[in-house]
Design a protein around this motif. Structure first.
Motif, PDB file in Angstrom:
ATOM      1  N   ALA A  13      57.000  44.554  35.615  1.00 35.84           N
ATOM      2  CA  ALA A  13      56.000  43.565  35.206  1.00 35.84           C
ATOM      3  C   ALA A  13      55.515  42.765  36.412  1.00 35.84           C
ATOM      4  CB  ALA A  13      56.564  42.643  34.137  1.00 35.84           C
ATOM      5  N   GLU A  14      56.436  42.414  37.299  1.00 38.64           N
ATOM      6  CA  GLU A  14      56.048  41.692  38.511  1.00 38.64           C
ATOM      7  C   GLU A  14      55.179  42.560  39.407  1.00 38.64           C
ATOM      8  OE1 GLU A  14      59.880  40.724  40.062  1.00 38.64           O
ATOM      9  OE2 GLU A  14      60.110  38.959  38.776  1.00 38.64           O
ATOM     10  N   VAL A  15      55.522  43.821  39.539  1.00 37.26           N
ATOM     11  CA  VAL A  15      54.729  44.753  40.351  1.00 37.26           C
ATOM     12  C   VAL A  15      53.333  44.913  39.763  1.00 37.26           C
ATOM     13  CG1 VAL A  15      54.531  47.178  41.058  1.00 37.26           C
ATOM     14  CG2 VAL A  15      56.701  45.986  41.306  1.00 37.26           C
ATOM     15  N   VAL A  16      53.242  45.007  38.444  1.00 37.57           N
ATOM     16  CA  VAL A  16      51.943  45.125  37.785  1.00 37.57           C
ATOM     17  C   VAL A  16      51.082  43.905  38.088  1.00 37.57           C
ATOM     18  CG1 VAL A  16      50.820  45.126  35.520  1.00 37.57           C
ATOM     19  CG2 VAL A  16      52.667  46.716  35.987  1.00 37.57           C
ATOM     20  N   ALA A  17      51.675  42.714  38.073  1.00 43.47           N
ATOM     21  CA  ALA A  17      50.928  41.494  38.374  1.00 43.47           C
ATOM     22  C   ALA A  17      50.411  41.504  39.809  1.00 43.47           C
ATOM     23  CB  ALA A  17      51.807  40.269  38.127  1.00 43.47           C
ATOM     24  N   VAL A  18      51.244  41.922  40.748  1.00 41.71           N
ATOM     25  CA  VAL A  18      50.828  41.990  42.156  1.00 41.71           C
ATOM     26  C   VAL A  18      49.726  43.028  42.328  1.00 41.71           C
ATOM     27  CG1 VAL A  18      51.596  42.639  44.480  1.00 41.71           C
ATOM     28  CG2 VAL A  18      53.004  41.130  43.072  1.00 41.71           C
ATOM     29  N   LEU A  19      49.872  44.174  41.672  1.00 43.65           N
ATOM     30  CA  LEU A  19      48.840  45.207  41.773  1.00 43.65           C
ATOM     31  C   LEU A  19      47.514  44.732  41.173  1.00 43.65           C
ATOM     32  CD1 LEU A  19      50.870  48.439  40.990  1.00 43.65           C
ATOM     33  CD2 LEU A  19      49.999  47.676  43.192  1.00 43.65           C
ATOM     34  N   GLY A  20      47.580  43.992  40.077  1.00 46.22           N
ATOM     35  CA  GLY A  20      46.371  43.444  39.470  1.00 46.22           C
ATOM     36  C   GLY A  20      45.667  42.473  40.403  1.00 46.22           C
ATOM     37  N   ALA A  21      46.439  41.605  41.036  1.00 46.07           N
ATOM     38  CA  ALA A  21      45.860  40.662  41.994  1.00 46.07           C
ATOM     39  C   ALA A  21      45.269  41.408  43.190  1.00 46.07           C
ATOM     40  CB  ALA A  21      46.918  39.665  42.455  1.00 46.07           C
ATOM     41  N   SER A  22      45.941  42.440  43.646  1.00 44.50           N
ATOM     42  CA  SER A  22      45.441  43.236  44.775  1.00 44.50           C
ATOM     43  C   SER A  22      44.141  43.947  44.411  1.00 44.50           C
ATOM     44  CB  SER A  22      46.477  44.272  45.202  1.00 44.50           C
ATOM     45  OG  SER A  22      47.652  43.641  45.612  1.00 44.50           O
ATOM     46  N   ALA A  23      44.082  44.503  43.218  1.00 42.68           N
ATOM     47  CA  ALA A  23      42.871  45.189  42.775  1.00 42.68           C
ATOM     48  C   ALA A  23      41.706  44.212  42.663  1.00 42.68           C
ATOM     49  CB  ALA A  23      43.117  45.885  41.436  1.00 42.68           C
ATOM     50  N   THR A  24      41.969  43.010  42.183  1.00 41.71           N
ATOM     51  CA  THR A  24      40.920  41.996  42.086  1.00 41.71           C
ATOM     52  C   THR A  24      40.406  41.623  43.469  1.00 41.71           C
ATOM     53  OG1 THR A  24      41.907  41.142  40.063  1.00 41.71           O
ATOM     54  CG2 THR A  24      40.384  39.682  41.231  1.00 41.71           C
ATOM     55  N   LEU A  25      41.319  41.422  44.405  1.00 43.58           N
ATOM     56  CA  LEU A  25      40.923  41.108  45.778  1.00 43.58           C
ATOM     57  C   LEU A  25      40.115  42.252  46.389  1.00 43.58           C
ATOM     58  CD1 LEU A  25      41.110  39.161  48.191  1.00 43.58           C
ATOM     59  CD2 LEU A  25      43.198  40.363  48.856  1.00 43.58           C
ATOM     60  N   LEU A  26      40.551  43.475  46.159  1.00 47.08           N
ATOM     61  CA  LEU A  26      39.839  44.648  46.660  1.00 47.08           C
ATOM     62  C   LEU A  26      38.419  44.709  46.100  1.00 47.08           C
ATOM     63  CD1 LEU A  26      40.100  47.331  48.282  1.00 47.08           C
ATOM     64  CD2 LEU A  26      40.778  48.388  46.135  1.00 47.08           C
ATOM     65  N   LEU A  27      38.272  44.438  44.820  1.00 45.25           N
ATOM     66  CA  LEU A  27      36.951  44.444  44.192  1.00 45.25           C
ATOM     67  C   LEU A  27      36.059  43.362  44.788  1.00 45.25           C
ATOM     68  CD1 LEU A  27      35.019  45.545  42.038  1.00 45.25           C
ATOM     69  CD2 LEU A  27      36.019  43.886  40.450  1.00 45.25           C
ATOM     70  N   VAL A  28      36.580  42.160  44.960  1.00 44.13           N
ATOM     71  CA  VAL A  28      35.787  41.055  45.502  1.00 44.13           C
ATOM     72  C   VAL A  28      35.347  41.364  46.934  1.00 44.13           C
ATOM     73  CG1 VAL A  28      35.893  38.631  46.233  1.00 44.13           C
ATOM     74  CG2 VAL A  28      36.751  39.302  43.985  1.00 44.13           C
ATOM     75  N   VAL A  29      36.272  41.826  47.763  1.00 41.66           N
ATOM     76  CA  VAL A  29      35.933  42.161  49.151  1.00 41.66           C
ATOM     77  C   VAL A  29      34.919  43.304  49.193  1.00 41.66           C
ATOM     78  CG1 VAL A  29      36.852  43.094  51.313  1.00 41.66           C
ATOM     79  CG2 VAL A  29      38.070  41.268  50.132  1.00 41.66           C
ATOM     80  N   GLY A  30      35.112  44.309  48.345  1.00 42.17           N
ATOM     81  CA  GLY A  30      34.175  45.429  48.294  1.00 42.17           C
ATOM     82  C   GLY A  30      32.781  44.996  47.893  1.00 42.17           C
ATOM     83  N   LEU A  31      32.682  44.140  46.883  1.00 43.11           N
ATOM     84  CA  LEU A  31      31.362  43.660  46.455  1.00 43.11           C
ATOM     85  C   LEU A  31      30.722  42.779  47.520  1.00 43.11           C
ATOM     86  CD1 LEU A  31      31.994  42.967  42.673  1.00 43.11           C
ATOM     87  CD2 LEU A  31      30.676  44.829  43.696  1.00 43.11           C
ATOM     88  N   LEU A  32      31.513  41.982  48.222  1.00 41.93           N
ATOM     89  CA  LEU A  32      30.968  41.206  49.343  1.00 41.93           C
ATOM     90  C   LEU A  32      30.395  42.120  50.411  1.00 41.93           C
ATOM     91  CD1 LEU A  32      33.638  38.362  49.734  1.00 41.93           C
ATOM     92  CD2 LEU A  32      31.253  38.107  49.013  1.00 41.93           C
ATOM     93  N   ARG A  33      31.101  43.208  50.690  1.00 42.46           N
ATOM     94  CA  ARG A  33      30.597  44.164  51.689  1.00 42.46           C
ATOM     95  C   ARG A  33      29.306  44.823  51.214  1.00 42.46           C
ATOM     96  NH1 ARG A  33      34.964  48.130  53.959  1.00 42.46           N
ATOM     97  NH2 ARG A  33      33.199  48.588  55.279  1.00 42.46           N
ATOM     98  N   VAL A  34      29.228  45.141  49.940  1.00 44.45           N
ATOM     99  CA  VAL A  34      28.027  45.784  49.404  1.00 44.45           C
ATOM    100  C   VAL A  34      26.828  44.850  49.499  1.00 44.45           C
ATOM    101  CG1 VAL A  34      26.924  46.580  47.265  1.00 44.45           C
ATOM    102  CG2 VAL A  34      29.184  47.421  47.885  1.00 44.45           C
TER     103      VAL A  34
END
Length: 121
Positions: A13-34
């Motif tokens: 459950a803790e790993v899932v939370a960290v992965l979710g936060a990482s995916a959100t950060l990845l999406l935000v950074v990716g959209l900023l780059r776009v």
């Protein structure tokens, strides 16, 4: 006392939370780059490889909600020192979702490689 398998479930459950936060950060950074850096939104939104990659990313994010909710539902039982009551059918379903997500990540990486070479525009 909490059993080893209960601790593993809490850890998941803790790993899932960290992965979710990482995916959100990845999406935000990716959209900023776009939108603000790189080649611009017009280039990316006309690239089939990018649109496939972006669509699969969103699909994986939405699919990951199912296992996340299931893992979070286990917390109460685990904190009480009990094993969560999960049917074998539900475990198989969650496992299939996770395997599907992993396969989708491979496709995302392939799309990124295609984009890096300027292909599939």
């Amino acid at each position: 006392m909490v059993s080893q398998s209960s601790r593993q479930k809490v850890r998941r459950a803790e790993v899932v939370a960290v992965l979710g936060a990482s995916a959100t950060l990845l999406l935000v950074v990716g959209l900023l780059r776009v939108f603000f850096f790189e080649k611009g939104a017009d280039y990316y939104f006309h690239s089939h490889a990018f649109m496939t990659k972006f669509s699969i990313f969103i699909a994986v994010a939405l699919l990951s909600i199912i296992p996340t909710i299931e893992f979070l539902s286990w917390r109460k039982a685990v904190k009480a020192g009990q094993l969560p009551a999960v049917t074998e059918k539900k475990l198989r379903f969650i496992r299939k979702i996770i395997h599907g997500e992993l396969a989708a990540i491979v496709i995302i990486v392939l799309c990124a490689a295609i984009m890096a070479r300027g292909g599939w525009v």
